[in-house]
Scaffold this active site. Structure first.
Site, mmCIF file in Angstrom:
data_model
loop_
_atom_site.group_PDB
_atom_site.id
_atom_site.type_symbol
_atom_site.label_atom_id
_atom_site.label_comp_id
_atom_site.label_asym_id
_atom_site.label_seq_id
_atom_site.Cartn_x
_atom_site.Cartn_y
_atom_site.Cartn_z
ATOM 1 N N HIS A 77 0.801 -1.231 0.000
ATOM 2 C CA HIS A 77 0.000 0.000 0.000
ATOM 3 C C HIS A 77 0.827 1.270 0.000
ATOM 4 O O HIS A 77 0.306 2.342 -0.292
ATOM 5 C CB HIS A 77 -0.931 0.043 1.217
ATOM 6 C CG HIS A 77 -1.994 -1.005 1.222
ATOM 7 N ND1 HIS A 77 -2.870 -1.186 0.172
ATOM 8 C CD2 HIS A 77 -2.330 -1.936 2.152
ATOM 9 C CE1 HIS A 77 -3.694 -2.188 0.445
ATOM 10 N NE2 HIS A 77 -3.384 -2.670 1.645
ATOM 11 N N ASP A 132 -4.227 -12.480 4.300
ATOM 12 C CA ASP A 132 -5.508 -12.024 4.826
ATOM 13 C C ASP A 132 -6.656 -12.420 3.914
ATOM 14 O O ASP A 132 -7.822 -12.126 4.203
ATOM 15 C CB ASP A 132 -5.504 -10.517 5.102
ATOM 16 C CG ASP A 132 -4.922 -9.705 3.963
ATOM 17 O OD1 ASP A 132 -4.708 -8.493 4.155
ATOM 18 O OD2 ASP A 132 -4.662 -10.279 2.874
#
Lengths: 423, 411
Positions: free
Chosen positions: A137, A261
């Site tokens: 990110h 995740d």
């Protein structure tokens, strides 16, 4: 396909004690647990393990802005209150807190990915693994989503020194926005991200319509998914799309971000993949036979992260691991079952066949717009046919822009599209 | 004619266009060449505080008329929103421009003479304003404006056959869609609305909606502050640094003195089904086998054991802590929950001055959490959780797994 892949694995003991703060879901201690588990299965005997060098600020600045790197280096928890403007400018605090040894942590995980890229470039290994990396990110001038330095971009820049085209694949539940943005306008990197999209799920980008722009148009692929996707749907979609991507794009090297995740039961995620399903993607990419850089990423249920990346280390080493976890320092974290596999949840899969079919079609449609690269380098544009750059916005937006003006590449006759191809 | 007088009175109370002007009803009807205004006006729906229906059939000014009596205050605010009825008027014109009720525009050289109370004049002014806006935004020096300005998206060129209007500018339609979708639907689209039982059109709507949200908020910025510098490929000209390739840690160097293992076990062997302990899987059994494995690993790894900081991990770390210190550690955590507003780490660091933060973190993960997890395993195996720093705050995991810090960020 080589008979046996040489694997280089990167690990630094200092990551274990990195602590983001109380109740922060990102726990680098999971890397420690992963390493212990890998060792408990004796997988270290089949690969070479390296301690990465700590990336220098100048290396980090190959992508990030110098003032951002400099700020990361000098800020610490005791002084952060003195720099509220910079903290806000670089989006530090909250999701990306300033903690002790934060910069050193960045240097370690970035150094791992950079060293991994270099080993691949120098053909010292076929596959390089850095579970500490994959922080996709981070942006050029700011932190985001628990990521400060984008090790993937740095690693890819290193690989671009030796390879014309790099393929980036991201199976984290969150959109790989930092990597996509860095390479959104170039065709030398193709970014493919499978992620949850919708309901304002972080980071909010990653719609199928984001396909890149200018020279990078059609070189960004996004597969937005809904809650509860299961192994069958996911792996089928993954294999179909990745096969087509590799066939069309013909990269020289692949970078695979394996955020855990996307597993069932993750603290922040919402998919329903089992470890075997997740690992099936890794197995598939390995089978392609290209040099491969594998990193970690998200993953907020520590034990499952450790399980997943251990199984995937085994997959990369062509070693099937038995389900019973051997005794190790962290055995209690895996109790009471002490098993390597995890059950999937009984949740609804909101990804209907028709929805997945639509997404797949759109992606494959976009892929058809890319010229095949048999013997012609993608970047080569002979001067005779050079079409100058233009800025779409300078034109009257009510006027249709035709296909020819948009494309810089030569279209082969058999690939000429009539009419507008923007979908 | 009573009807007409009432209408005039009505319009005088309404603020449309310039504040100094009120609508000249006669002029309005003449402008749009309405022959029979009773066809145009539906009096049944004129109610105090509700929508006036002048032109309701063909929309136009109707919604901007809202504001009779108690809603007059709202008029100024609604003026800003008056482009919605404006667009509805445009829509209706586009559907059937030859409809005599709609009327016709005056000659273009007469346009300047007309004020903004006329619907068609508003449309022309809006169009002009928009084309000006596009040019103004192109400013190569303004970094921020590049990625904030409205940009045509390829999707806007799509043939939107599912939509009813066909002759309006695509740009206006897209803008209107953005507005109407955002205003009419709440952002919290619950997942079951996206369920597989919905037909494809719902999903497409979803996609459009999502696209709108993201198109407006998350457009990929372009510029030297966002992208990586990717050079043109001209073959392998640059040498990849061969100096920094990582320091080998394993396998150990030939020169290192290593105790050879007596047993050679196959790689990837799992846990043995049974051991020689009296009480299998008891606390003592587990501890024994873990310690046994640890010793073996230490011998095997040699220098790597310390390099990987394995000597700072595991329950054996607690051997360097006194019983009192361990008790104090646990009590500090318990007495400083998140709900108290205090951070237990600050208290820990302040109390254990002789221990570094690294040592505290190591103890926390290797011993404190570990023991808590062991306790959970035995007490309530179906409810194990080691990811919450406090046992008390389990809400965030059990109830909304997606709710966390990442969602406090506003888009």
């Amino acid at each position: 396909m080589r008979s046996k892949d040489r694997i280089s694995y990167f690990y630094d003991g200092d990551v274990g004690n990195v602590y983001f703060g109380p109740n922060h879901p990102m726990k680098p201690h999971r890397l420690c647990m992963t390493h212990h588990l890998v060792l408990s299965y004796d997988l270290h005997k089949k690969m070479e393990i390296y301690r990465p060098h700590k990336a220098y600020p100048v290396e980090l600045a190959q992508f990030h802005s110098a003032d951002y790197v400099e700020f990361l280096q000098r800020i610490n928890p005791d002084t952060q209150h003195l720099f509220p403007e910079e903290m806000a400018k670089f989006k530090l605090g909250e999701d990306c807190p300033v903690f002790d040894d934060m910069f050193e942590f960045c240097q370690i995980y970035a150094g791992g990915t950079i060293d991994a890229a270099r080993r691949l470039n120098n053909q010292l290994c076929d596959i390089a693994i850095n579970w500490a990396g994959g922080l996709h990110h981070a942006k050029k001038c700011e932190a985001s989503g628990f990521c400060y330095i984008n090790d993937l971009v740095l690693g890819i820049l290193e690989l671009l020194k030796y390879h014309a085209r790099v393929l980036y694949i991201d199976i984290d539940v969150h959109h790989g926005d930092g990597v996509e943005e860095a390479f959104y306008f170039t065709d030398r990197v193709m970014t493919v991200s499978f992620h949850k999209y919708g309901n304002l799920f972080f980071p909010g980008s990653g719609d199928v319509k984001e396909i890149g722009e200018q020279e990078g148009k059609f070189y960004a692929i996004n597969i937005p998914l809904k809650d509860g996707i299961d192994d069958t749907s996911f792996t089928r979609l993954f294999k179909t799309i990745i096969s087509k991507v590799v066939e069309t794009y013909q990269p020289g090297v692949i970078v695979l971000q394996c955020g855990a995740d996307s597993l069932a039961g993750d603290r922040l995620g919402c998919f329903n993949l089992s470890i075997d399903g997740h690992a099936e993607c890794v197995r598939f990419v390995k089978k392609i036979g290209l040099p491969l850089l594998v990193t970690g990423g998200g993953g907020y249920t520590k034990e499952n992260v450790a399980r997943c990346w251990t199984v995937e280390t085994g997959v990369l080493l062509d070693t099937e691991l038995p389900n019973e976890i051997p005794d190790n320092e962290y055995i209690k974290y895996f109790a009471p079952e002490c098993s390597l596999r995890i059950p999937t949840a009984h949740i609804e899969n909101f990804n209907s066949k028709s929805y997945l079919g639509t997404i797949k079609m759109q992606v494959l449609e976009n892929l058809r717009c890319i010229q095949h690269a048999p013997s012609v380098q993608m970047q080569e544009v002979p001067p005779d046919y050079y079409i100058p750059d233009f800025d779409e916005d300078e034109k009257n937006p009510d006027e249709r822009i035709d296909q020819h003006t948009q494309d810089k590449h030569i279209q082969r006759d058999d690939e000429y599209y009539e009419g507008d191809n923007d979908k | 004619m009573d009807m007409k007088l009432d209408l005039e009175k009505f319009f005088k109370n309404v603020d449309i266009g310039d504040e100094s002007e009120s609508v000249d009803l006669q002029k309005f009807f003449k402008d749009v060449d309405i022959v029979d205004e009773s066809e145009f006006v539906d009096f049944k729906n004129v109610r105090a505080g509700n929508r006036c229906c002048v032109g309701e059939k063909h929309v136009g000014i109707s919604e901007s008329c809202v504001g009779i009596e108690e809603e007059k205050k709202v008029i100024k605010k609604r003026k800003k929103e008056s482009c919605l009825p404006l667009l509805d008027w445009v829509k209706s014109v586009a559907k059937d421009p030859c409809d005599p009720v709609i009327g016709s525009l005056p000659e273009s050289y007469k346009w300047k003479a007309y004020g903004s109370e006329h619907v068609w004049k508003q449309v022309l002014m809006a169009k002009e304003a928009m084309s000006l806006k596009v040019n103004v935004d192109v400013d190569p020096n303004a970094k921020r404006s590049i990625w904030q300005k409205q940009k045509m998206h390829p999707d806007m060129y799509d043939d939107q056959s599912k939509k009813s209007y066909t002759r309006c500018s695509q740009r206006l339609i897209a803008i209107e869609e953005n507005r109407s979708i955002l205003l009419s639907r709440k952002p919290q689209v619950v997942d079951h609305a996206e369920s597989s039982s919905s037909p494809v059109s719902d999903e497409e709507e979803d996609e459009d909606y999502l696209w709108c949200i993201n198109y407006r908020k998350k457009r990929i910025p372009l510029g030297r502050f966002f992208q990586a510098e990717v050079p043109q490929w001209a073959g392998k000209t640059e040498e990849s640094e061969s100096k920094w390739l990582g320091t080998p840690v394993w396998p150990l160097k030939e020169t290192e003195n290593r105790t050879s293992l007596i047993e050679r076990e196959p790689i990837g062997k799992g846990r043995q089904g049974s051991c020689g302990c009296q009480h299998i899987s008891s606390l003592e059994c587990v501890r024994f086998h873990v310690a046994e494995k640890r010793t073996r690993l230490k011998r095997e790894l040699g220098s790597a054991f310390a390099k990987w900081k394995f000597d700072m991990m595991g329950e054996e770390v607690s051997l360097r802590w006194t019983k009192n210190e361990e008790k104090k550690f646990a009590s500090i955590i318990k007495s400083n929950p998140e709900s108290s507003g205090r951070c237990f780490w600050d208290v820990l660091v302040a109390y254990f001055k002789n221990k570094t933060r690294a040592v505290l973190v190591s103890y926390y993960f290797s011993v404190y959490l570990f023991r808590r997890r062991a306790h959970q395993n035995r007490a309530d195996p179906s409810n194990v959780n080691s990811d919450d720093d406090e046992l008390e705050s389990t809400e965030s995991i059990l109830c909304s797994p997606n709710v966390h810090l990442k969602f406090t960020k506003s888009f």
